[in-house]
Design a protein around this motif. Sequence first.
Motif, PDB file in Angstrom:
ATOM      1  N   TYR A  33     -13.070  39.693  13.553  1.00  0.00           N
ATOM      2  CA  TYR A  33     -12.786  41.120  13.659  1.00  0.00           C
ATOM      3  C   TYR A  33     -13.571  41.887  12.607  1.00  0.00           C
ATOM      4  N   TYR A  35     -13.148  45.638  10.661  1.00  0.00           N
ATOM      5  CA  TYR A  35     -12.332  46.811  10.395  1.00  0.00           C
ATOM      6  C   TYR A  35     -13.081  47.732   9.436  1.00  0.00           C
ATOM      7  N   ASN A  94      -9.110  34.698  12.615  1.00  0.00           N
ATOM      8  CA  ASN A  94      -7.899  33.898  12.758  1.00  0.00           C
ATOM      9  C   ASN A  94      -8.149  32.778  13.760  1.00  0.00           C
ATOM     10  N   TYR A 100      -2.146  33.311  16.524  1.00  0.00           N
ATOM     11  CA  TYR A 100      -2.630  34.604  16.055  1.00  0.00           C
ATOM     12  C   TYR A 100      -1.862  35.123  14.860  1.00  0.00           C
TER      13      TYR A 100
ATOM     14  N   PHE B  34       4.057  42.043   9.737  1.00  0.00           N
ATOM     15  CA  PHE B  34       3.389  41.501   8.555  1.00  0.00           C
ATOM     16  C   PHE B  34       3.388  42.534   7.432  1.00  0.00           C
ATOM     17  N   TYR B  36       0.714  42.969   4.254  1.00  0.00           N
ATOM     18  CA  TYR B  36      -0.485  42.522   3.559  1.00  0.00           C
ATOM     19  C   TYR B  36      -0.571  43.265   2.232  1.00  0.00           C
ATOM     20  N   LEU B  46      -2.344  38.075   3.149  1.00  0.00           N
ATOM     21  CA  LEU B  46      -1.027  38.083   3.759  1.00  0.00           C
ATOM     22  C   LEU B  46       0.036  37.875   2.687  1.00  0.00           C
ATOM     23  N   PHE B  89       0.163  47.075   2.859  1.00  0.00           N
ATOM     24  CA  PHE B  89      -0.001  47.488   4.243  1.00  0.00           C
ATOM     25  C   PHE B  89       1.008  46.768   5.131  1.00  0.00           C
ATOM     26  N   LEU B  93       1.466  42.876  15.312  1.00  0.00           N
ATOM     27  CA  LEU B  93       0.608  42.180  16.255  1.00  0.00           C
ATOM     28  C   LEU B  93       1.441  41.872  17.486  1.00  0.00           C
ATOM     29  N   TYR B  99      -5.236  39.530  21.711  1.00  0.00           N
ATOM     30  CA  TYR B  99      -6.198  38.681  21.010  1.00  0.00           C
ATOM     31  C   TYR B  99      -6.068  38.774  19.499  1.00  0.00           C
ATOM     32  N   GLY B 100      -4.856  38.858  19.015  1.00  0.00           N
ATOM     33  CA  GLY B 100      -4.647  38.835  17.581  1.00  0.00           C
ATOM     34  C   GLY B 100      -5.004  40.120  16.870  1.00  0.00           C
ATOM     35  N   LYS B 101      -5.167  41.215  17.591  1.00  0.00           N
ATOM     36  CA  LYS B 101      -5.545  42.458  16.944  1.00  0.00           C
ATOM     37  C   LYS B 101      -4.345  43.058  16.217  1.00  0.00           C
ATOM     38  N   LEU B 102      -4.562  43.344  14.944  1.00  0.00           N
ATOM     39  CA  LEU B 102      -3.514  43.935  14.132  1.00  0.00           C
ATOM     40  C   LEU B 102      -3.576  45.459  14.188  1.00  0.00           C
ATOM     41  N   PHE B 104      -2.381  48.527  11.777  1.00  0.00           N
ATOM     42  CA  PHE B 104      -1.971  48.727  10.388  1.00  0.00           C
ATOM     43  C   PHE B 104      -1.339  50.094  10.178  1.00  0.00           C
ATOM     44  N   GLY B 105      -0.410  50.136   9.219  1.00  0.00           N
ATOM     45  CA  GLY B 105       0.001  51.411   8.665  1.00  0.00           C
ATOM     46  C   GLY B 105      -1.052  51.920   7.701  1.00  0.00           C
TER      47      GLY B 105
END
Lengths: 114, 114
Positions: A33, A35, A94, A100, B34, B36, B46, B89, B93, B99-102, B104-105
């Motif tokens: 990914y 970001y 990941n 995931y 999560f 982070y 993490l 953060f 997910l 596909y594991g895309k997070l 975020f705040g």
Amino acid sequence: NAGVTQTPKFQVLKTGQSMTLQCAQDMNHNSMYWYRQDPGMGLRLIYYSASEGTTDKGEVPNGYNVSRLNKREFSLRLESAAPSQTSVYFCASNPGLAFYNEQFFGPGTRLTVL
Amino acid sequence: GNSVTQMEGPVTLSEEAFLTINCTYTATGYPSLFWYVQYPGEGLQLLLKATKADDKGSNKGFEATYRKETTSFHLEKGSVQVSDSAVYFCALLTGGTSYGKLTFGQGTILTVHP
């Protein structure tokens, strides 16, 4: 294990210049990914690669291109840099598939576009 | 779509104070949650996670409980240290084709003074 590595750490560009940010992981992960991190906005997904040979747009893909060169490497290219692309860029990976639950992040590239 | 809202920062505390950073979310499906942490000049790491309702994630004295009824995942620590100064953060997910895309705040800056 180096984990996720990114080069360069810092870069200054002039408007209109191009550059490629490099990312590599040595954990045999399937998914990678890119970001960007901007103050007060958290991290926003630019592009991702669910597995080797595939890439897809994220939330903010305009002005960027990516290449999943092989399983280890995932590069981000700015063809014609703009001041709005001044940001900190993070690469992450990941294991993918059914795993995931954690992303591993690189140390980041701080990019300034003048 | 998915979104994460974190408590506005920055947060400034004295050493040994109690910390709460609020996080609420909206999501399609049943997300994993999560926290982070980003220390100065570094990438994200993490801190803890929870994958189902009522799970409590914990690490390094930090805790967060997945509350489905209030769609929240607040971060707490009973006694902060100067070394906890960082940006925190909250992220979520969702499974399947994400596909594991997070997501975020916006991040909360924590500064702890001696």
